[in-house]
Design a protein around this motif. Structure first.
Motif, PDB file in Angstrom:
ATOM      1  N   PRO A  31       0.819  -1.226   0.000  1.00  0.00           N
ATOM      2  CA  PRO A  31       0.000   0.000   0.000  1.00  0.00           C
ATOM      3  C   PRO A  31       0.851   1.274   0.000  1.00  0.00           C
ATOM      4  O   PRO A  31       0.511   2.229  -0.704  1.00  0.00           O
ATOM      5  N   THR A  32       1.949   1.279   0.725  1.00  0.00           N
ATOM      6  CA  THR A  32       2.815   2.457   0.736  1.00  0.00           C
ATOM      7  C   THR A  32       3.392   2.715  -0.646  1.00  0.00           C
ATOM      8  O   THR A  32       3.409   3.851  -1.127  1.00  0.00           O
ATOM      9  N   GLN A  33       3.842   1.670  -1.324  1.00  0.00           N
ATOM     10  CA  GLN A  33       4.390   1.833  -2.672  1.00  0.00           C
ATOM     11  C   GLN A  33       3.337   2.345  -3.653  1.00  0.00           C
ATOM     12  O   GLN A  33       3.648   3.116  -4.563  1.00  0.00           O
ATOM     13  N   GLY A  97       2.235  18.192   5.593  1.00  0.00           N
ATOM     14  CA  GLY A  97       1.498  17.412   6.565  1.00  0.00           C
ATOM     15  C   GLY A  97       2.135  16.053   6.752  1.00  0.00           C
ATOM     16  O   GLY A  97       3.245  15.792   6.284  1.00  0.00           O
ATOM     17  N   THR A  98       1.410  15.203   7.444  1.00  0.00           N
ATOM     18  CA  THR A  98       1.875  13.839   7.683  1.00  0.00           C
ATOM     19  C   THR A  98       0.770  12.862   7.314  1.00  0.00           C
ATOM     20  O   THR A  98      -0.401  13.238   7.217  1.00  0.00           O
ATOM     21  N   TRP A  99       1.158  11.632   7.119  1.00  0.00           N
ATOM     22  CA  TRP A  99       0.192  10.577   6.823  1.00  0.00           C
ATOM     23  C   TRP A  99       0.683   9.283   7.455  1.00  0.00           C
ATOM     24  O   TRP A  99       1.874   9.116   7.709  1.00  0.00           O
ATOM     25  N   SER A 100      -0.250   8.381   7.686  1.00  0.00           N
ATOM     26  CA  SER A 100       0.131   7.045   8.167  1.00  0.00           C
ATOM     27  C   SER A 100      -0.905   6.034   7.698  1.00  0.00           C
ATOM     28  O   SER A 100      -2.095   6.337   7.610  1.00  0.00           O
ATOM     29  N   LEU A 101      -0.396   4.864   7.365  1.00  0.00           N
ATOM     30  CA  LEU A 101      -1.254   3.736   7.018  1.00  0.00           C
ATOM     31  C   LEU A 101      -1.268   2.773   8.199  1.00  0.00           C
ATOM     32  O   LEU A 101      -0.237   2.570   8.846  1.00  0.00           O
ATOM     33  N   ALA A 102      -2.413   2.182   8.465  1.00  0.00           N
ATOM     34  CA  ALA A 102      -2.530   1.207   9.547  1.00  0.00           C
ATOM     35  C   ALA A 102      -3.451   0.081   9.103  1.00  0.00           C
ATOM     36  O   ALA A 102      -4.093   0.162   8.050  1.00  0.00           O
ATOM     37  N   ASN A 103      -3.518  -0.952   9.922  1.00  0.00           N
ATOM     38  CA  ASN A 103      -4.404  -2.093   9.678  1.00  0.00           C
ATOM     39  C   ASN A 103      -4.234  -2.664   8.272  1.00  0.00           C
ATOM     40  O   ASN A 103      -5.192  -2.757   7.505  1.00  0.00           O
ATOM     41  N   ASP A 104      -3.000  -3.013   7.939  1.00  0.00           N
ATOM     42  CA  ASP A 104      -2.677  -3.609   6.635  1.00  0.00           C
ATOM     43  C   ASP A 104      -3.081  -2.725   5.461  1.00  0.00           C
ATOM     44  O   ASP A 104      -3.528  -3.198   4.424  1.00  0.00           O
ATOM     45  N   GLY A 105      -2.955  -1.425   5.639  1.00  0.00           N
ATOM     46  CA  GLY A 105      -3.251  -0.497   4.554  1.00  0.00           C
ATOM     47  C   GLY A 105      -4.713  -0.156   4.384  1.00  0.00           C
ATOM     48  O   GLY A 105      -5.087   0.481   3.404  1.00  0.00           O
ATOM     49  N   ASP A 122     -11.029   2.310   0.878  1.00  0.00           N
ATOM     50  CA  ASP A 122     -11.934   1.401   0.173  1.00  0.00           C
ATOM     51  C   ASP A 122     -11.256   0.770  -1.028  1.00  0.00           C
ATOM     52  O   ASP A 122     -11.577  -0.348  -1.409  1.00  0.00           O
ATOM     53  N   GLU A 123     -10.320   1.528  -1.645  1.00  0.00           N
ATOM     54  CA  GLU A 123      -9.590   1.021  -2.805  1.00  0.00           C
ATOM     55  C   GLU A 123      -8.285   1.786  -2.927  1.00  0.00           C
ATOM     56  O   GLU A 123      -8.257   3.008  -2.779  1.00  0.00           O
ATOM     57  N   LEU A 124      -7.216   1.052  -3.197  1.00  0.00           N
ATOM     58  CA  LEU A 124      -5.917   1.665  -3.472  1.00  0.00           C
ATOM     59  C   LEU A 124      -5.238   0.840  -4.549  1.00  0.00           C
ATOM     60  O   LEU A 124      -4.878  -0.312  -4.333  1.00  0.00           O
ATOM     61  N   THR A 125      -5.141   1.444  -5.740  1.00  0.00           N
ATOM     62  CA  THR A 125      -4.445   0.806  -6.862  1.00  0.00           C
ATOM     63  C   THR A 125      -3.389   1.794  -7.352  1.00  0.00           C
ATOM     64  O   THR A 125      -3.237   2.881  -6.778  1.00  0.00           O
TER      65      THR A 125
END
Length: 152
Positions: A31-33, A97-105, A122-125
């Motif tokens: 998800p980060t990539q 700003g800042t951002w963070s992903l959690a719970n497996d993206g 809901d969707e990340l492609t």
């Protein structure tokens, strides 16, 4: 007759299994990539809730808002950019700003300009980012669904 050995040799070569191994599929992007290094432009923003029903915020927004974008970089910083058209020339062009992903993206929290929003992904492609943000308005729940597209 001289051509028969060559002809049969070619047939045999085609029947032999290839010496090359199968190419392995590349590892799927994390998800980060998928998120970083792109300019994400808002293309849809719809609010729904019992107080006001369903409102298409994107359609109601002036062009100077619709050209704004987010850009995520590592490590967990982002830029909110007003885009080519500023609504108010006294506003800064960009805000960090800042951002963070959690719970497996599946959760994306974005903090910019003193506001923090926790979104459900809901969707990340590679080309699409769809987020849902839920907030309480008094005793009722309001939901905003935003759709972004990646622009080179």
């Amino acid at each position: 007759m001289k051509h028969y050995p060559l002809f049969f040799s070619l047939i045999l070569l085609n029947l032999l299994p290839s010496c090359k191994g199968k190419k392995e599929d590349p590892a799927p992007l994390t998800p980060t990539q998928l998120l970083v290094g792109k300019r994400w432009e808002l293309r849809s923003s719809v609010d729904s809730g019992p107080l006001f029903g369903t409102v298409d915020q994107y359609a109601a927004a002036p062009p100077c808002v619709r050209d704004n974008f987010l850009q995520f970089t590592e490590p967990n910083t982002c830029v909110y950019d007003e885009g080519p058209t500023l609504c108010d020339p006294s506003n800064p062009q960009t805000e960090l700003g800042t951002w963070s992903l959690a719970n497996d993206g599946t959760q994306l929290t974005i903090s910019v300009g003193g506001y923090t929003v926790a979104n459900t992904v809901d969707e990340l492609t590679a080309t699409s980012l769809k987020l849902t943000w839920t907030q309480m308005q008094g005793t009722t729940t309001a939901v905003r669904k935003n759709t972004y597209v990646a622009v080179p």
